[in-house]
Structures are given as C-alpha cells and as structure tokens.
Design an enzyme around this catalytic site. Structure first.
Site, PDB file in Angstrom:
ATOM      1  N   SER A 171       0.823  -1.200   0.000  1.00 10.24           N
ATOM      2  CA  SER A 171       0.000   0.000   0.000  1.00 10.24           C
ATOM      3  C   SER A 171       0.866   1.263   0.000  1.00 10.24           C
ATOM      4  O   SER A 171       1.675   1.463  -0.901  1.00 10.24           O
ATOM      5  CB  SER A 171      -0.945  -0.044   1.208  1.00 10.24           C
ATOM      6  OG  SER A 171      -1.917   0.955   1.139  1.00 10.24           O
ATOM      7  N   HIS A 377      -7.054  -5.860  -0.226  1.00 15.63           N
ATOM      8  CA  HIS A 377      -5.966  -5.048   0.310  1.00 15.63           C
ATOM      9  C   HIS A 377      -5.325  -5.690   1.534  1.00 15.63           C
ATOM     10  O   HIS A 377      -4.094  -5.619   1.715  1.00 15.63           O
ATOM     11  CB  HIS A 377      -6.495  -3.656   0.659  1.00 15.63           C
ATOM     12  CG  HIS A 377      -5.468  -2.578   0.566  1.00 15.63           C
ATOM     13  ND1 HIS A 377      -4.991  -2.109  -0.637  1.00 15.63           N
ATOM     14  CD2 HIS A 377      -4.812  -1.875   1.520  1.00 15.63           C
ATOM     15  CE1 HIS A 377      -4.093  -1.160  -0.427  1.00 15.63           C
ATOM     16  NE2 HIS A 377      -3.972  -0.997   0.879  1.00 15.63           N
TER      17      HIS A 377
END
Length: 405
Positions: A171, A377
């Site tokens: 990320s 994610h």
C-alpha cells in the site's frame, strides 16, 4: 450527499475523541487483555518464531529517529520491507510461518523491516517532542519518501556492503518509492527491484466507503481549523481513538465479527476465508500504529488531483513551492524496476488506478493481477493462505532479480 454528511459527522466525532485530553479511563470500556499469541512488539514476535532480530536507530536529514529491524540471513542480500498507512513492521510477521517476513527469513534472505516516522517504533526526533510539539507532525508520505527511505537504504547498504536493496512494500509503503525515484533519482540504482503489493498512487476510482471517508477529510480539517483546533497525530498506537477501536473489535462474543463486517471488509474488500474472526484478536493489538493527520490529508488529495506534493492552499503553496499549485511528481524519473501485484477485490487500490500508475512508471518489469478473485488489500499481508496464492508471484520476481551469493 446524506452518506457523505453521515461519514463527516462520524469522523468528526472520532477525531474529537482522539484529540480529547480528558481522563481516558473515564471514556473507555474495559479492554480485554491481549491473547497470548499476539505478543506485544516486533522483537517478541520475531523471538517467538525463532529469530534474534537486531534493532537499528536511523536518523533522517530532518531529524526524525526511525527504528529499523533486521533479521540477519545467510545470503546477506538485503530485502527491505515497507509497511502501509498507520501500520508498522509487525504485520509482516503476524501470520507466523505463513507470513512473508518469516517465510523469507527462513529461506535465508537478509531481511530488514522499516518503520515510517510517526508510528509506534519511530515516534522520536532529535529536538521535537511528539506529545508537546505540533511541528513534529508536519509530515506526510512525501517526507517518508524523500527523507526516510534514503536514510534507511543508506544504512542497510553500509551495514551489508551491498550495492542495492530489494524492496517489498504494501500500500503506502510502495508510494514512498515512487516519490523516492521521482525526487531523488540517484537512488534508483540503489533499488534492485521494488515489489509493490496492492500499490496506491492514484485514488480516483477508490470505492465507497473508503472514497466517502477520504472525500470528507478536507471538510473535517476545515471545521477544526475554524474552531482553532489543531489535529496532529492520527490513530496513534496508544491514543484514545485506537483504544476505542480495540475495545470495539474485541468485545466479548460479537466484537470480532462486528469489526470485520463494519470496518475491515468494507474498507479493504470482503474475503471471509482469508481473514477469520479469531485473527482479529491478534492484529488489532498491532494495528493501527499511528501516523500524522497531514498524511491523511495528503492521501485524500489523491482522490481529486494528479499525483503531486502536499497542497497547502494557494497562498502557502506560493511560499513553499513558488507556485499556486503543488508540483506534480515526475514519475518518468522513477526508473528503478517495479513489479506491480494487484487484486480485483481491493476497494482501495483498484485495477483502473493501478493501470494508470503502470502506464506512468517507465520500468514496470512485472504486472500481475492475483489469481484469487477475492484477493483484497488486507490479504496481501494478513491472508491466511498467502503461501498458496501470493508467494509464488513474489518468488518469481525475487528469483529474477536477486542474484544471491
């Protein structure tokens, strides 16, 4: 519009609580003690899995003192892990034998774990007290890419006497390298390859409720400015706000599932097989680990502008940048090799946004959309079966670019 207003009020309440100076004990419900298998910090986690990690202090050119963990490996070829927003090095170890940090360490890689400024391990400065000097928190991911990464990379290369590092980020831990390559191009040659797990850079296609929250952030900031209230730290490891989240997520019998279904899955993508309720009791004592409110503001900026430096507003931009608008990052200068590993079920790092990044970076050597349809994610660092659906892609890139002695 109603949805945005609701999130606006919700986040305003949370930030108000986090900034409160009243007695925390009066605000908080009883907090369940951490389960034994959480361990309290990176060192104890590493010890549990059979390692004796080293701890380094790295001081940046602008005075921030960072903690860098090191698990020495037989190969002596350095692999650097960089974490995401409000995260810390812990999450690379939380799945034990099925986590990427433990796996690569067991395979003999020389692994290093960064902690960005402002998190629980890097909350120090040569002259500024984060609890009493608001100036300490005047940073976003720009400073992490421009100051933190060069200091960390130089320390690793000095310790190992190697010419370059291999990087693996998650990320926002990838975003820092895009900034590094664009603003300090001399470091491109010091990165052997940068493996980006769920990369973020552009957020124009981010899905609700993440998009809704990010769009509300500037309005919250304006409100507090109008009230002469300064927001500094966000989701600090020991903050009232974080303790409330832990209490909510560990509430007896129902907290784990409530946490998954109302916070984790809506934000990052639903995947019940990879993130089970019982595991909430483990990761919630390690995440969130803290960052600055300025970084959250900068992140919200990516939903409506090109990838550029922090927007202070017209008048301040002129003083800082000699321009009414912040300068865009020139990604054509980021020439280090990038491997982009994305997921179809990621609500934050969406495939259309990753596609834009892929076109802008001049040296994308691998682009892989994970074969697991529900890969999201959180799965990239916390998935229960990462060795099956993720690690083969990582090993493929490592084999190609790591010339281990």
């Amino acid at each position: 519009m109603v949805v945005i207003q609701n999130f606006y009020l919700y986040l305003t309440a949370l930030v108000t609580i986090s900034q409160s100076r009243v007695n925390n004990a009066q605000l908080l419900p009883p907090l369940n003690p951490p389960p034994e298998n959480t361990n309290s910090d990176f060192i104890s986690l590493a010890n549990r899995y059979g390692f004796q990690p080293l701890q380094h202090e790295v001081t940046t050119d602008d005075g921030y003192i960072l903690t860098l963990f090191h698990i020495p490996g037989r190969s002596k070829y350095p692999v650097l892990f960089t974490h995401g927003l409000a995260d810390a090095a812990d999450l690379w170890l939380l799945r034990g034998e099925n986590s990427l940090g433990v796996t690569l360490a067991n395979e003999g890689y020389d692994v290093w774990f960064a902690n960005s400024r402002g998190n629980r391990y890097s909350r120090r400065h040569v002259s500024l007290d984060p609890d009493n000097n608001a100036t300490y928190w005047n940073f976003s991911f720009h400073e992490m890419g421009y100051y933190d990464l060069p200091a960390i990379i130089d320390r690793i290369l000095n310790e190992t006497q190697k010419p370059s590092v291999t990087a693996i980020g998650h990320s926002r831990g990838n975003l820092m390298f895009y900034i590094l390559g664009a603003t300090r191009p001399e470091y491109n040659s010091k990165v052997n390859v940068m493996i980006s797990l769920e990369p973020i850079c552009h957020l124009t296609n981010t899905k609700p409720p993440v998009m809704t929250i990010l769009q509300a952030v500037p309005f919250i900031d304006q409100l507090f400015n109008s009230l002469n209230i300064t927001i500094t730290e966000f989701l600090g490891y020991n903050s009232t706000m974080t303790r409330l989240v832990r209490a909510y997520c560990t509430y007896p019998n129902i907290g784990n599932e409530l946490c998954l279904n109302t916070i984790i899955f809506p934000l990052f993508g639903f995947d019940e097989k990879e993130l089970e309720p019982s595991f909430v009791n483990v990761f919630i004592y390690h995440f969130p680990a803290g960052t600055s409110w300025m970084e959250v503001l900068h992140l919200s900026q990516l939903t409506r502008k090109d990838f550029s430096q922090f927007d202070y507003g017209t008048a301040q931009n002129v003083l800082v940048y000699n321009s009414s608008v912040p300068p865009a990052y020139n990604l054509t200068l980021a020439t280090m090799p990038f491997a982009l590993l994305a997921g179809r079920n990621d609500r934050l790092s969406t495939l259309p946004d990753v596609g834009v990044l892929r076109k802008q970076l001049p040296n994308v050597v691998d682009y892989t959309v994970n074969r697991r349809a529900l890969f999201n994610h959180a799965d990239a660092v916390l998935g229960r079966h990462m060795p099956d659906y993720l690690f083969p892609d990582i090993r493929r890139v490592l084999k190609r670019y790591n010339k281990r002695p």
